[in-house]
Design a protein around this motif. Structure first.
Motif, mmCIF file in Angstrom:
data_model
loop_
_atom_site.group_PDB
_atom_site.id
_atom_site.type_symbol
_atom_site.label_atom_id
_atom_site.label_comp_id
_atom_site.label_asym_id
_atom_site.label_seq_id
_atom_site.Cartn_x
_atom_site.Cartn_y
_atom_site.Cartn_z
ATOM 1 N N THR A 20 6.851 20.273 -8.923
ATOM 2 C CA THR A 20 5.552 20.212 -9.551
ATOM 3 C C THR A 20 5.413 18.818 -10.156
ATOM 4 N N ILE A 73 3.733 22.821 -6.512
ATOM 5 C CA ILE A 73 2.919 23.662 -7.380
ATOM 6 C C ILE A 73 1.939 22.756 -8.113
ATOM 7 N N ASP A 75 -0.445 22.304 -10.796
ATOM 8 C CA ASP A 75 -0.918 22.825 -12.082
ATOM 9 C C ASP A 75 -2.165 22.069 -12.522
ATOM 10 N N THR A 165 0.382 29.046 -15.006
ATOM 11 C CA THR A 165 1.551 28.439 -15.633
ATOM 12 C C THR A 165 1.253 28.223 -17.104
ATOM 13 N N VAL A 293 11.948 25.785 -9.273
ATOM 14 C CA VAL A 293 10.797 24.915 -9.521
ATOM 15 C C VAL A 293 11.229 23.788 -10.450
ATOM 16 N N GLY A 295 10.132 20.099 -12.331
ATOM 17 C CA GLY A 295 9.098 19.171 -12.765
ATOM 18 C C GLY A 295 9.474 18.570 -14.102
#
Length: 317
Positions: A20, A73, A75, A165, A293, A295
């Motif tokens: 992400t 992902i 966001d 999220t 995930v 980030g």
């Protein structure tokens, strides 16, 4: 309403590793020199120049994911786009809903540019705390939190996001309220909890205890994330063990080892060591069996995310 693409089958739940983005507000303020009142990046959605800045930021991160052959992902830049923050910035409920929808459309367009069968792009609505993301300055009951956050959750659900999220939750009550709102809207949710340098929530509650309390509320999130803390702050807590660790699938850590109080007073960027942070993430893979995930948060930028990809994703391919 746009039909969600991955709401019923999030790629990261099958163990697929995904990237992400990083510290959006950090990048905008310290690298791009943008004045960002109240750390509210969503306000940039109201102008053509602001939208262009956001597109450039997210494209840079999506490109890193695609170059490593994995998914992303996306966001939305809406961490501050809830009622109290909006009112302080001059946006009423109608304007906030419009900007939240605009943010989702921006992520749909990003998906159109970058997605392929090998690189799925999951669109996620980003929700932040009602109060300070560093301190539990406004403790809410689950009922109060559900009532406050339901409007943003429902806007995202109707706009067709794949998931929600949540970032920088400081106490269990607010997290439970958002989880309940997401359950009512039938949207998966990643619950991001922040911790202090001792690995506990800002309330002093142990991380594992907070996860167990939220899970026991009747509206368990889809999975958990740790964000807005350096791995040094929570590594020992994870190493101590506990079945609750299996519920953590995402990490968005800070670049800096400073405490929240120190970061709040800082006037200069502490970007830490991107490659060192990537190595820290690789180490967390041994402690979190379901981590998928990767980030960043405060102080991080695309360099840190690229280092995470090299350390955690390329080696697993």
């Amino acid at each position: 309403m746009t039909t969600p693409r991955y709401r019923d089958a999030l790629p990261q739940l099958s163990g697929r590793r995904m990237l992400t983005d990083s510290g959006l507000e950090t990048t905008l303020i310290f690298h791009d020199g943008i004045d960002l009142p109240l750390f509210a990046s969503f306000a940039l959605l109201a102008s053509a120049d602001g939208r262009a800045r956001l597109r450039g930021y997210f494209d840079r991160h999506a490109e890193i994911a695609v170059s490593h052959g994995i998914g992303f992902i996306a966001d939305t830049p809406t961490w501050r786009a809830s009622r109290d923050w909006g009112e302080r910035l001059g946006f009423d409920a109608v304007a906030l809903a419009r900007l939240n929808r605009e943010a989702v459309r921006m992520m749909f367009a990003l998906r159109d540019r970058w997605e392929s069968p090998a690189t799925p792009v999951v669109v996620s609505g980003n929700i932040g705390p009602r109060g300070d993301g560093y301190a539990p300055d406004r403790m809410m009951t689950p009922e109060e939190a559900q009532d406050y956050h339901a409007q943003q959750v429902e806007t995202f659900a109707r706009a067709g996001v794949d998931m929600i999220t949540v970032m920088t939750m400081t106490h269990a009550g607010e997290a439970i309220g958002i989880a309940r709102a997401a359950k009512a809207a039938a949207v998966p949710v990643s619950m991001g909890l922040t911790v202090e340098t001792d690995g506990r929530l800002p309330t002093g509650q142990p991380l594992g205890e907070a996860i167990q309390e939220i899970d026991g509320s009747g509206a368990a999130p889809t999975y958990y994330m740790i964000n807005c803390a350096h791995p040094d702050h929570f590594r020992d807590v994870l190493a101590a063990g506990g079945a609750w660790r299996d519920r953590i699938r995402a990490i968005r850590a800070n670049a800096s080892r400073k405490s929240h109080a120190e970061l709040d007073e800082a006037t200069e960027l502490d970007a830490g060591d991107p490659h060192g942070l990537g190595a820290d993430y690789a180490g967390l893979l041994r402690l979190l069996p379901n981590l998928s995930v990767f980030g960043g948060c405060c102080g991080t930028d695309h360099r840190h995310v690229a280092a995470m990809a090299e350390a955690c994703i390329a080696e697993a391919a």
